[in-house]
Design a protein around this motif. Structure first.
Motif, mmCIF file in Angstrom:
data_model
loop_
_atom_site.group_PDB
_atom_site.id
_atom_site.type_symbol
_atom_site.label_atom_id
_atom_site.label_comp_id
_atom_site.label_asym_id
_atom_site.label_seq_id
_atom_site.Cartn_x
_atom_site.Cartn_y
_atom_site.Cartn_z
ATOM 1 N N LEU A 1 0.824 -1.201 0.000
ATOM 2 C CA LEU A 1 0.000 0.000 0.000
ATOM 3 C C LEU A 1 0.865 1.261 0.000
ATOM 4 O O LEU A 1 0.464 2.293 -0.519
ATOM 5 C CB LEU A 1 -0.939 -0.002 1.208
ATOM 6 C CG LEU A 1 -1.973 -1.128 1.223
ATOM 7 C CD1 LEU A 1 -2.817 -1.066 2.472
ATOM 8 C CD2 LEU A 1 -2.841 -1.074 -0.021
ATOM 9 N N LYS A 2 2.060 1.158 0.552
ATOM 10 C CA LYS A 2 3.000 2.283 0.539
ATOM 11 C C LYS A 2 3.378 2.621 -0.901
ATOM 12 O O LYS A 2 3.454 3.794 -1.270
ATOM 13 C CB LYS A 2 4.248 1.919 1.359
ATOM 14 C CG LYS A 2 5.302 2.982 1.396
ATOM 15 C CD LYS A 2 4.920 4.097 2.318
ATOM 16 C CE LYS A 2 6.063 5.085 2.438
ATOM 17 N NZ LYS A 2 5.637 6.349 2.947
ATOM 18 N N GLN A 3 3.590 1.598 -1.732
ATOM 19 C CA GLN A 3 3.918 1.836 -3.129
ATOM 20 C C GLN A 3 2.737 2.477 -3.867
ATOM 21 O O GLN A 3 2.928 3.351 -4.711
ATOM 22 C CB GLN A 3 4.311 0.531 -3.820
ATOM 23 C CG GLN A 3 5.656 -0.008 -3.373
ATOM 24 C CD GLN A 3 5.903 -1.394 -3.932
ATOM 25 O OE1 GLN A 3 5.189 -2.330 -3.591
ATOM 26 N NE2 GLN A 3 6.913 -1.505 -4.787
ATOM 27 N N VAL A 4 1.527 2.030 -3.541
ATOM 28 C CA VAL A 4 0.328 2.611 -4.151
ATOM 29 C C VAL A 4 0.216 4.084 -3.743
ATOM 30 O O VAL A 4 -0.058 4.958 -4.577
ATOM 31 C CB VAL A 4 -0.936 1.824 -3.740
ATOM 32 C CG1 VAL A 4 -2.188 2.519 -4.244
ATOM 33 C CG2 VAL A 4 -0.871 0.393 -4.265
ATOM 34 N N ASP B 1 -8.938 -2.108 2.257
ATOM 35 C CA ASP B 1 -8.368 -3.395 1.851
ATOM 36 C C ASP B 1 -6.891 -3.375 2.244
ATOM 37 O O ASP B 1 -6.078 -2.770 1.556
ATOM 38 C CB ASP B 1 -8.526 -3.605 0.345
ATOM 39 C CG ASP B 1 -9.966 -3.431 -0.104
ATOM 40 O OD1 ASP B 1 -10.853 -3.915 0.611
ATOM 41 O OD2 ASP B 1 -10.197 -2.803 -1.153
ATOM 42 N N LYS B 2 -6.537 -4.044 3.336
ATOM 43 C CA LYS B 2 -5.224 -3.867 3.957
ATOM 44 C C LYS B 2 -4.091 -4.678 3.336
ATOM 45 O O LYS B 2 -2.947 -4.313 3.450
ATOM 46 C CB LYS B 2 -5.296 -4.221 5.457
ATOM 47 C CG LYS B 2 -6.188 -3.314 6.248
ATOM 48 C CD LYS B 2 -5.568 -1.969 6.432
ATOM 49 C CE LYS B 2 -6.418 -1.119 7.354
ATOM 50 N NZ LYS B 2 -6.061 0.251 7.379
ATOM 51 N N GLY B 3 -4.380 -5.774 2.698
ATOM 52 C CA GLY B 3 -3.321 -6.678 2.252
ATOM 53 C C GLY B 3 -2.545 -6.169 1.056
ATOM 54 O O GLY B 3 -3.005 -5.313 0.297
ATOM 55 N N PRO B 4 -1.342 -6.709 0.856
ATOM 56 C CA PRO B 4 -0.562 -6.341 -0.324
ATOM 57 C C PRO B 4 -1.180 -6.964 -1.578
ATOM 58 O O PRO B 4 -1.915 -7.935 -1.512
ATOM 59 C CB PRO B 4 0.817 -6.925 -0.041
ATOM 60 C CG PRO B 4 0.572 -8.029 0.921
ATOM 61 C CD PRO B 4 -0.638 -7.636 1.724
ATOM 62 N N LEU C 1 -9.162 -1.045 -5.006
ATOM 63 C CA LEU C 1 -8.866 -0.812 -3.593
ATOM 64 C C LEU C 1 -9.812 0.256 -3.047
ATOM 65 O O LEU C 1 -9.948 1.327 -3.624
ATOM 66 C CB LEU C 1 -7.415 -0.342 -3.418
ATOM 67 C CG LEU C 1 -6.333 -1.312 -3.854
ATOM 68 C CD1 LEU C 1 -4.962 -0.674 -3.662
ATOM 69 C CD2 LEU C 1 -6.425 -2.598 -3.071
ATOM 70 N N ARG C 2 -10.449 -0.071 -1.928
ATOM 71 C CA ARG C 2 -11.360 0.892 -1.282
ATOM 72 C C ARG C 2 -10.574 1.742 -0.289
ATOM 73 O O ARG C 2 -9.710 1.236 0.419
ATOM 74 C CB ARG C 2 -12.484 0.159 -0.565
ATOM 75 C CG ARG C 2 -13.370 -0.619 -1.522
ATOM 76 C CD ARG C 2 -14.513 -1.318 -0.836
ATOM 77 N NE ARG C 2 -14.004 -2.192 0.220
ATOM 78 C CZ ARG C 2 -14.632 -2.400 1.371
ATOM 79 N NH1 ARG C 2 -15.769 -1.815 1.632
ATOM 80 N NH2 ARG C 2 -14.110 -3.202 2.278
ATOM 81 N N ILE C 3 -10.913 3.035 -0.249
ATOM 82 C CA ILE C 3 -10.228 3.990 0.618
ATOM 83 C C ILE C 3 -11.279 4.768 1.395
ATOM 84 O O ILE C 3 -12.241 5.269 0.803
ATOM 85 C CB ILE C 3 -9.385 4.995 -0.206
ATOM 86 C CG1 ILE C 3 -8.450 4.259 -1.146
ATOM 87 C CG2 ILE C 3 -8.633 5.939 0.711
ATOM 88 C CD1 ILE C 3 -7.834 5.146 -2.190
ATOM 89 N N GLU C 4 -11.088 4.876 2.712
ATOM 90 C CA GLU C 4 -11.986 5.707 3.515
ATOM 91 C C GLU C 4 -11.446 7.137 3.477
ATOM 92 O O GLU C 4 -10.463 7.471 4.122
ATOM 93 C CB GLU C 4 -12.064 5.218 4.952
ATOM 94 C CG GLU C 4 -13.044 6.016 5.772
ATOM 95 C CD GLU C 4 -13.188 5.518 7.194
ATOM 96 O OE1 GLU C 4 -14.060 6.051 7.879
ATOM 97 O OE2 GLU C 4 -12.432 4.634 7.615
ATOM 98 N N LEU C 5 -12.106 7.984 2.699
ATOM 99 C CA LEU C 5 -11.656 9.358 2.522
ATOM 100 C C LEU C 5 -12.103 10.249 3.678
ATOM 101 O O LEU C 5 -11.407 11.185 4.047
ATOM 102 C CB LEU C 5 -12.194 9.910 1.199
ATOM 103 C CG LEU C 5 -11.778 9.118 -0.037
ATOM 104 C CD1 LEU C 5 -12.517 9.623 -1.257
ATOM 105 C CD2 LEU C 5 -10.283 9.208 -0.234
#
Length: 150
Positions: A95-98, A117-120, A129-133
């Motif tokens: 996720l850091k790369q994303v 979605d926490k996994g690599p 990938l879902r993100i809580e904005l």
């Protein structure tokens, strides 16, 4: 004596709560430690003004999140990874790369801890990938992982 709490006080109440306490407790404990102020007309006006400012800021943050959600719909991040003989991917995309790719390519800063979605990512293809904005506002970013040409 009626007071308005300036901070959370364990066993008494939360910040901005209007409570009734004994005079001695207020004068000897709450006021010297700046945990509360007496409930006066002026302090009630200040409290109402602060709550209105918080409400306005909350609404602004919500609108910003909704705008970002619309921007994310059109974004697809592209990654290339090596694969083994059996077609499986070597390594994974964190996720850091994303997060770094979003900032570099689209100039959008999203904290990696906001991803639901926490996994690599460890498979080829397109992932959503879902993100809580913001509270109650979820965005989706597409990540396309393709096989690197040998």
């Amino acid at each position: 004596m009626k007071v308005i709490l300036l901070q959370d006080v364990k066993g008494l109440g939360k910040k901005n709560a209007q409570i009734n306490v004994s005079d001695g407790y207020a004068k000897n404990f709450l006021f010297p430690r700046k945990l509360a102020v007496p409930e006066t007309q002026k302090s009630l006006e200040i409290l109402a003004n602060q709550q209105e400012n918080l409400r306005i800021q909350d609404e602004k943050n919500r609108q910003d999140a909704l705008e970002l959600k619309e921007k994310l719909k059109d974004i697809t991040l592209e990654f290339e990874m090596k694969s083994g003989k059996d077609g499986k991917m070597f390594g994974s995309i964190s996720l850091k790369q994303v997060e770094e790719e979003m900032l570099k390519v689209h100039n959008i800063k999203i904290d990696k801890r906001k991803f639901i979605d926490k996994g690599p990512i460890d498979i080829f293809g397109i992932m959503r990938l879902r993100i809580e904005l913001y509270k109650g506002v979820e965005g989706i970013v597409n990540v396309h992982v393709k096989e690197q040409n040998k």
